[in-house]
Write a protein that holds these residues in place. Structure first.
Motif, PDB file in Angstrom:
ATOM      1  N   GLY A  40      -8.013   8.166   0.404  1.00  0.00           N
ATOM      2  CA  GLY A  40      -8.511   9.532   0.214  1.00  0.00           C
ATOM      3  C   GLY A  40      -7.388  10.541   0.094  1.00  0.00           C
ATOM      4  N   THR A  41      -6.310  10.332   0.849  1.00  0.00           N
ATOM      5  CA  THR A  41      -5.160  11.233   0.787  1.00  0.00           C
ATOM      6  C   THR A  41      -4.523  11.219  -0.594  1.00  0.00           C
ATOM      7  OG1 THR A  41      -4.713  10.871   3.143  1.00  0.00           O
ATOM      8  CG2 THR A  41      -2.912  11.750   1.803  1.00  0.00           C
ATOM      9  N   VAL A  42      -4.278  10.026  -1.103  1.00  0.00           N
ATOM     10  CA  VAL A  42      -3.622   9.896  -2.414  1.00  0.00           C
ATOM     11  C   VAL A  42      -4.537  10.407  -3.527  1.00  0.00           C
ATOM     12  CG1 VAL A  42      -2.670   8.240  -4.064  1.00  0.00           C
ATOM     13  CG2 VAL A  42      -2.188   7.989  -1.626  1.00  0.00           C
ATOM     14  N   LEU A  43      -5.813  10.078  -3.455  1.00  0.00           N
ATOM     15  CA  LEU A  43      -6.744  10.502  -4.499  1.00  0.00           C
ATOM     16  C   LEU A  43      -6.873  12.025  -4.537  1.00  0.00           C
ATOM     17  CD1 LEU A  43      -8.714   9.586  -6.693  1.00  0.00           C
ATOM     18  CD2 LEU A  43     -10.508   9.552  -4.950  1.00  0.00           C
ATOM     19  N   SER A  44      -7.035  12.641  -3.378  1.00  0.00           N
ATOM     20  CA  SER A  44      -7.160  14.099  -3.348  1.00  0.00           C
ATOM     21  C   SER A  44      -5.860  14.782  -3.763  1.00  0.00           C
ATOM     22  CB  SER A  44      -7.563  14.549  -1.941  1.00  0.00           C
ATOM     23  OG  SER A  44      -6.613  14.112  -0.979  1.00  0.00           O
ATOM     24  N   ALA A  45      -4.717  14.183  -3.437  1.00  0.00           N
ATOM     25  CA  ALA A  45      -3.442  14.759  -3.849  1.00  0.00           C
ATOM     26  C   ALA A  45      -3.285  14.714  -5.368  1.00  0.00           C
ATOM     27  CB  ALA A  45      -2.288  14.016  -3.172  1.00  0.00           C
ATOM     28  N   CYS A  46      -3.769  13.647  -5.976  1.00  0.00           N
ATOM     29  CA  CYS A  46      -3.667  13.518  -7.438  1.00  0.00           C
ATOM     30  C   CYS A  46      -4.627  14.457  -8.159  1.00  0.00           C
ATOM     31  CB  CYS A  46      -3.947  12.074  -7.854  1.00  0.00           C
ATOM     32  SG  CYS A  46      -2.649  10.914  -7.429  1.00  0.00           S
ATOM     33  N   ILE A  47      -5.833  14.611  -7.646  1.00  0.00           N
ATOM     34  CA  ILE A  47      -6.868  15.372  -8.347  1.00  0.00           C
ATOM     35  C   ILE A  47      -6.849  16.855  -7.966  1.00  0.00           C
ATOM     36  CG2 ILE A  47      -9.359  15.631  -8.617  1.00  0.00           C
ATOM     37  CD1 ILE A  47      -9.625  12.633  -8.404  1.00  0.00           C
ATOM     38  N   ARG A  96       1.297   7.078 -17.305  1.00  0.00           N
ATOM     39  CA  ARG A  96       1.868   5.826 -17.814  1.00  0.00           C
ATOM     40  C   ARG A  96       1.968   4.816 -16.674  1.00  0.00           C
ATOM     41  NH1 ARG A  96       4.863   9.985 -19.351  1.00  0.00           N
ATOM     42  NH2 ARG A  96       6.425   9.518 -17.747  1.00  0.00           N
ATOM     43  N   PHE A  97       1.928   3.550 -17.037  1.00  0.00           N
ATOM     44  CA  PHE A  97       2.009   2.496 -16.024  1.00  0.00           C
ATOM     45  C   PHE A  97       3.356   2.527 -15.321  1.00  0.00           C
ATOM     46  CE2 PHE A  97       2.987  -1.853 -14.669  1.00  0.00           C
ATOM     47  CZ  PHE A  97       1.879  -2.116 -13.881  1.00  0.00           C
ATOM     48  N   TYR A  98       4.421   2.804 -16.067  1.00  0.00           N
ATOM     49  CA  TYR A  98       5.741   2.882 -15.465  1.00  0.00           C
ATOM     50  C   TYR A  98       5.790   4.011 -14.432  1.00  0.00           C
ATOM     51  CZ  TYR A  98      10.746   3.790 -14.998  1.00  0.00           C
ATOM     52  OH  TYR A  98      12.007   4.015 -14.491  1.00  0.00           O
ATOM     53  N   GLY A  99       5.159   5.126 -14.751  1.00  0.00           N
ATOM     54  CA  GLY A  99       5.108   6.235 -13.808  1.00  0.00           C
ATOM     55  C   GLY A  99       4.320   5.877 -12.557  1.00  0.00           C
ATOM     56  N   PHE A 100       3.236   5.129 -12.728  1.00  0.00           N
ATOM     57  CA  PHE A 100       2.454   4.680 -11.576  1.00  0.00           C
ATOM     58  C   PHE A 100       3.311   3.803 -10.656  1.00  0.00           C
ATOM     59  CE2 PHE A 100       0.688   0.364 -10.902  1.00  0.00           C
ATOM     60  CZ  PHE A 100       0.174   0.554  -9.629  1.00  0.00           C
ATOM     61  N   MET A 101       4.131   2.922 -11.253  1.00  0.00           N
ATOM     62  CA  MET A 101       4.995   2.068 -10.446  1.00  0.00           C
ATOM     63  C   MET A 101       6.032   2.894  -9.691  1.00  0.00           C
ATOM     64  SD  MET A 101       3.917  -0.972 -10.650  1.00  0.00           S
ATOM     65  CE  MET A 101       5.317  -1.780  -9.875  1.00  0.00           C
ATOM     66  N   LYS A 102       6.562   3.927 -10.326  1.00  0.00           N
ATOM     67  CA  LYS A 102       7.505   4.808  -9.646  1.00  0.00           C
ATOM     68  C   LYS A 102       6.826   5.529  -8.486  1.00  0.00           C
ATOM     69  CE  LYS A 102       9.068   7.389 -12.983  1.00  0.00           C
ATOM     70  NZ  LYS A 102       9.895   8.443 -13.611  1.00  0.00           N
ATOM     71  N   ALA A 103       5.608   6.001  -8.716  1.00  0.00           N
ATOM     72  CA  ALA A 103       4.879   6.703  -7.666  1.00  0.00           C
ATOM     73  C   ALA A 103       4.589   5.774  -6.488  1.00  0.00           C
ATOM     74  CB  ALA A 103       3.581   7.280  -8.227  1.00  0.00           C
ATOM     75  N   ALA A 104       4.198   4.532  -6.774  1.00  0.00           N
ATOM     76  CA  ALA A 104       3.909   3.571  -5.702  1.00  0.00           C
ATOM     77  C   ALA A 104       5.170   3.255  -4.906  1.00  0.00           C
ATOM     78  CB  ALA A 104       3.310   2.296  -6.294  1.00  0.00           C
ATOM     79  N   VAL A 163       1.213   0.138  -2.332  1.00  0.00           N
ATOM     80  CA  VAL A 163       1.053  -0.336  -3.710  1.00  0.00           C
ATOM     81  C   VAL A 163      -0.424  -0.508  -4.042  1.00  0.00           C
ATOM     82  CG1 VAL A 163       1.485  -2.265  -5.279  1.00  0.00           C
ATOM     83  CG2 VAL A 163       3.326  -1.427  -3.824  1.00  0.00           C
ATOM     84  N   LEU A 164      -1.187  -1.094  -3.121  1.00  0.00           N
ATOM     85  CA  LEU A 164      -2.618  -1.286  -3.358  1.00  0.00           C
ATOM     86  C   LEU A 164      -3.348   0.056  -3.438  1.00  0.00           C
ATOM     87  CD1 LEU A 164      -5.016  -3.197  -3.615  1.00  0.00           C
ATOM     88  CD2 LEU A 164      -5.179  -3.220  -1.121  1.00  0.00           C
ATOM     89  N   THR A 165      -3.006   0.982  -2.557  1.00  0.00           N
ATOM     90  CA  THR A 165      -3.668   2.289  -2.553  1.00  0.00           C
ATOM     91  C   THR A 165      -3.393   3.058  -3.838  1.00  0.00           C
ATOM     92  OG1 THR A 165      -3.541   2.436  -0.136  1.00  0.00           O
ATOM     93  CG2 THR A 165      -3.811   4.496  -1.354  1.00  0.00           C
ATOM     94  N   VAL A 166      -2.133   3.143  -4.216  1.00  0.00           N
ATOM     95  CA  VAL A 166      -1.785   3.885  -5.438  1.00  0.00           C
ATOM     96  C   VAL A 166      -2.369   3.192  -6.669  1.00  0.00           C
ATOM     97  CG1 VAL A 166       0.128   4.751  -6.848  1.00  0.00           C
ATOM     98  CG2 VAL A 166       0.303   4.812  -4.370  1.00  0.00           C
ATOM     99  N   ALA A 167      -2.429   1.870  -6.650  1.00  0.00           N
ATOM    100  CA  ALA A 167      -3.018   1.145  -7.775  1.00  0.00           C
ATOM    101  C   ALA A 167      -4.502   1.464  -7.920  1.00  0.00           C
ATOM    102  CB  ALA A 167      -2.814  -0.360  -7.593  1.00  0.00           C
ATOM    103  N   LEU A 168      -5.227   1.532  -6.797  1.00  0.00           N
ATOM    104  CA  LEU A 168      -6.649   1.870  -6.851  1.00  0.00           C
ATOM    105  C   LEU A 168      -6.855   3.295  -7.369  1.00  0.00           C
ATOM    106  CD1 LEU A 168      -7.923   0.286  -3.505  1.00  0.00           C
ATOM    107  CD2 LEU A 168      -8.408  -0.500  -5.826  1.00  0.00           C
ATOM    108  N   VAL A 169      -6.021   4.222  -6.901  1.00  0.00           N
ATOM    109  CA  VAL A 169      -6.129   5.602  -7.370  1.00  0.00           C
ATOM    110  C   VAL A 169      -5.799   5.684  -8.856  1.00  0.00           C
ATOM    111  CG1 VAL A 169      -5.145   7.916  -7.164  1.00  0.00           C
ATOM    112  CG2 VAL A 169      -5.676   6.589  -5.111  1.00  0.00           C
TER     113      VAL A 169
END
Length: 274
Positions: A40-47, A96-104, A163-169
């Motif tokens: 919930g923290t990561v999702l709300s921070a992104c949105i 981008r997927f690369y950006g998602f990996m950096k964020a994770a 990694v799992l949390t950021v991947a789900l978000v």
């Protein structure tokens, strides 16, 4: 219109807090090798932005503090995570997927840097998780410094969890963008799909413990221990007296068997008279 938007934001924030708490209780109940309290923290921070994410993380940790007071101190970890992920989303890393990996990776590193000092100060270097504590104890038994043991134990947890949390978000964001694209093309009716996704996640988190418990109870009733492989020790294959009056196991895994012929030590391979 503004009141409706405020109502939707409040509902979204409340659901994100519930997701954090539900994930935390789920991970604690089943002793999972992750925290599961930051979706919930990561999702709300992104949105909704880093400030909203920080509020969600802080509220979730304070609420769980009623169960475990150490959770209050780790509120700083949740706030730092929300700020990092929120700014990463503003930089469009999740495009981008690369950006998602950096964020994770950055989320994992941030949680590690912030959490390890609290582990050292508040819990004698232990992580507060069964699996992470197992890594710490394993390395301590082999002579590693306490600080490195704590870092490795925390790293094992944070790697899986973040990694799992950021991947789900990331998956939720991608699905939402595809939905918006279809809505703009007129192939789907307009409407907010994020609350629906959150509601499904919340219901899944609430129903999963019930279903797993029911399956466990059912399996427990039908268990037939005669199906297990058994080794019967007697005077013919190692235990001279052939009868044990008492059995105890020490922390090193050794079995001590008291018989009429004396005390025997069993190390998993052979019996030795003591």
């Amino acid at each position: 219109m503004r009141e409706r938007k405020n109502w939707e934001t409040a509902l979204f924030t409340a659901i994100c807090i519930c997701l954090n708490l539900g994930g935390k209780f789920l991970a604690s109940h089943f002793e999972l090798p992750l925290w599961a309290d930051s979706f919930g923290t990561v999702l709300s921070a992104c949105i909704a932005g880093p400030i909203c994410g920080a509020m969600v993380g802080l509220t979730g940790n304070l609420a769980y503090g009623a169960v475990n007071q150490l959770s209050i101190a780790y509120s700083i970890t949740s706030i730092a995570l929300a700020l990092i992920v929120g700014f990463a989303a503003r930089l469009k890393w999740f495009d981008r997927f690369y950006g998602f990996m950096k964020a994770a990776s950055l989320a994992m590193f941030t949680a590690l840097v912030v959490s390890v000092p609290f582990d050292m100060l508040l819990d004698n270097g232990f992580t507060g998780n069964k699996w992470g504590n197992g890594v710490v104890k394993y390395l301590l038994d082999r002579g590693w410094p306490l600080f490195l043991c704590t870092v490795m134990g925390q790293l094992c947890l944070e790697f899986v969890d973040k990694v799992l949390t950021v991947a789900l978000v990331y998956a939720v964001i991608r699905i939402r963008r595809e939905q918006k694209g279809r809505e703009s093309d007129g192939t789907l009716p307009s409407g907010s799909t994020v609350p629906a996704i959150l509601l499904v996640c919340l219901l899944t988190g609430l129903l999963l413990p019930v279903s797993v418990k029911a399956d466990t109870d059912t399996a427990g009733e039908a268990t037939d221990y005669n199906d297990y492989v058994q080794s019967v020790y007697s005077s013919n294959n190692g235990l001279p007296c052939g009868e044990a009056n008492d059995i105890a196991q020490t922390n090193d895994g050794v079995l001590w068997i008291g018989t009429y012929a004396g005390l025997y030590r069993y190390n998993g391979r052979e019996f030795r008279w003591v």
